[in-house]
Design a protein around this motif. Structure first.
Motif, PDB file in Angstrom:
ATOM      1  N   ASP A  58      29.165 -32.988 -21.291  1.00 58.18           N
ATOM      2  CA  ASP A  58      29.041 -33.759 -22.534  1.00 58.18           C
ATOM      3  C   ASP A  58      30.410 -34.012 -23.156  1.00 58.18           C
ATOM      4  N   GLN A  59      31.272 -32.988 -23.154  1.00 59.67           N
ATOM      5  CA  GLN A  59      32.617 -33.162 -23.706  1.00 59.67           C
ATOM      6  C   GLN A  59      33.445 -34.127 -22.861  1.00 59.67           C
ATOM      7  N   LEU A  60      33.254 -34.063 -21.557  1.00 56.15           N
ATOM      8  CA  LEU A  60      33.946 -34.995 -20.663  1.00 56.15           C
ATOM      9  C   LEU A  60      33.501 -36.430 -20.933  1.00 56.15           C
ATOM     10  N   VAL A  61      32.213 -36.616 -21.157  1.00 61.01           N
ATOM     11  CA  VAL A  61      31.690 -37.950 -21.478  1.00 61.01           C
ATOM     12  C   VAL A  61      32.302 -38.453 -22.787  1.00 61.01           C
ATOM     13  N   LEU A  62      32.370 -37.578 -23.804  1.00 63.80           N
ATOM     14  CA  LEU A  62      32.984 -37.982 -25.073  1.00 63.80           C
ATOM     15  C   LEU A  62      34.447 -38.362 -24.888  1.00 63.80           C
ATOM     16  N   ALA A  63      35.181 -37.577 -24.117  1.00 62.82           N
ATOM     17  CA  ALA A  63      36.591 -37.884 -23.857  1.00 62.82           C
ATOM     18  C   ALA A  63      36.722 -39.205 -23.102  1.00 62.82           C
ATOM     19  N   TYR A  64      35.850 -39.424 -22.137  1.00 57.14           N
ATOM     20  CA  TYR A  64      35.861 -40.672 -21.370  1.00 57.14           C
ATOM     21  C   TYR A  64      35.605 -41.862 -22.294  1.00 57.14           C
ATOM     22  N   ARG A  65      34.620 -41.726 -23.165  1.00 58.37           N
ATOM     23  CA  ARG A  65      34.276 -42.813 -24.090  1.00 58.37           C
ATOM     24  C   ARG A  65      35.443 -43.082 -25.037  1.00 58.37           C
ATOM     25  N   GLN A  66      36.084 -42.020 -25.548  1.00 58.50           N
ATOM     26  CA  GLN A  66      37.241 -42.208 -26.420  1.00 58.50           C
ATOM     27  C   GLN A  66      38.373 -42.903 -25.679  1.00 58.50           C
ATOM     28  N   MET A  67      38.561 -42.548 -24.402  1.00 58.25           N
ATOM     29  CA  MET A  67      39.592 -43.195 -23.603  1.00 58.25           C
ATOM     30  C   MET A  67      39.276 -44.686 -23.447  1.00 58.25           C
ATOM     31  N   GLN A  68      38.007 -45.006 -23.197  1.00 60.97           N
ATOM     32  CA  GLN A  68      37.613 -46.412 -23.074  1.00 60.97           C
ATOM     33  C   GLN A  68      37.884 -47.171 -24.368  1.00 60.97           C
ATOM     34  N   LEU A  69      37.527 -46.574 -25.501  1.00 70.48           N
ATOM     35  CA  LEU A  69      37.753 -47.217 -26.794  1.00 70.48           C
ATOM     36  C   LEU A  69      39.236 -47.415 -27.048  1.00 70.48           C
ATOM     37  N   TYR A  70      40.036 -46.401 -26.709  1.00 70.54           N
ATOM     38  CA  TYR A  70      41.478 -46.511 -26.891  1.00 70.54           C
ATOM     39  C   TYR A  70      42.051 -47.637 -26.015  1.00 70.54           C
ATOM     40  N   GLU A  71      41.628 -47.677 -24.749  1.00 71.02           N
ATOM     41  CA  GLU A  71      42.113 -48.722 -23.851  1.00 71.02           C
ATOM     42  C   GLU A  71      41.682 -50.099 -24.331  1.00 71.02           C
ATOM     43  N   ALA A  72      40.456 -50.218 -24.836  1.00 66.98           N
ATOM     44  CA  ALA A  72      39.979 -51.499 -25.360  1.00 66.98           C
ATOM     45  C   ALA A  72      40.797 -51.912 -26.584  1.00 66.98           C
ATOM     46  N   GLU A  73      41.119 -50.947 -27.430  1.00 66.21           N
ATOM     47  CA  GLU A  73      41.928 -51.240 -28.612  1.00 66.21           C
ATOM     48  C   GLU A  73      43.329 -51.677 -28.200  1.00 66.21           C
ATOM     49  N   GLN A  74      43.907 -51.010 -27.206  1.00 62.64           N
ATOM     50  CA  GLN A  74      45.233 -51.388 -26.717  1.00 62.64           C
ATOM     51  C   GLN A  74      45.214 -52.789 -26.103  1.00 62.64           C
ATOM     52  N   GLN A  75      44.158 -53.104 -25.351  1.00 62.84           N
ATOM     53  CA  GLN A  75      44.028 -54.434 -24.756  1.00 62.84           C
ATOM     54  C   GLN A  75      43.907 -55.486 -25.856  1.00 62.84           C
TER      55      GLN A  75
END
Length: 168
Positions: A58-75
């Motif tokens: 579950d924590q890995l999924v949350l970290a993955y989702r945060q990484m996706q959001l961060y990458e989307a924000e950077q894009q």
């Protein structure tokens, strides 16, 4: 749970004697699994170990989702910077061809894609032709012509902004 012989042989050859896994998923979409092995010794997983593994997943999924959001924000930030650059170029450019060439170069860069083209009508009700392109052969670019009827068919089938993924 028993593992089929087909799956068991490579595991045994790798020395795996204990295996447990849990899915990594966001909503109902799987994007992976967290697998835990014991090598060269059997192991029965306790309920506490299974709960802990699930919590870690579950924590890995949350970290993955945060990484996706961060990458989307950077894009999105890169896209906005490019848009600002394009707007700045529009103000200083008097040649439509040079302006469009500048735009396709920036679009290729910001979206990390291979090619882009701008097509326009030279005259009303005439065919559209490429006026700026990057990443495509000159022969292909010169062959790009769309009649008004073809343009209408494209718009009807792929309303803008349309995803024209042709590899599906």
């Amino acid at each position: 749970t028993q593992v089929s012989d087909e799956r068991k042989t490579p595991l045994l050859l790798a020395g795996v004697r204990g295996l447990v896994w849990t899915p990594l998923q966001i909503e109902d979409r799987w994007f992976g699994a967290l697998c835990v092995y014991t090598i060269n010794r059997p192991h029965r997983w306790s309920l506490d170990e299974l709960r802990l593994l699930s919590d870690v997943a579950d924590q890995l999924v949350l970290a993955y989702r945060q990484m996706q959001l961060y990458e989307a924000e950077q894009q999105r930030r890169r896209e906005l910077e490019t848009l600002q650059d394009i707007i700045g170029a529009i103000g200083g450019e008097l040649s439509l061809v040079a302006l469009c060439q500048n735009v396709v170069a920036r679009v290729v860069n910001v979206f990390n894609i291979s090619a882009a083209t701008v097509v326009t009508w030279k005259e009303p009700n005439a065919a559209m032709h490429a006026i700026a392109s990057i990443g495509l052969s000159p022969e292909f670019v010169n062959s790009l012509t769309l009649t008004p009827a073809e343009v209408q068919r494209w718009i009807a089938h792929f309303p803008p902004p349309g995803d024209l993924s042709i590899d599906q």
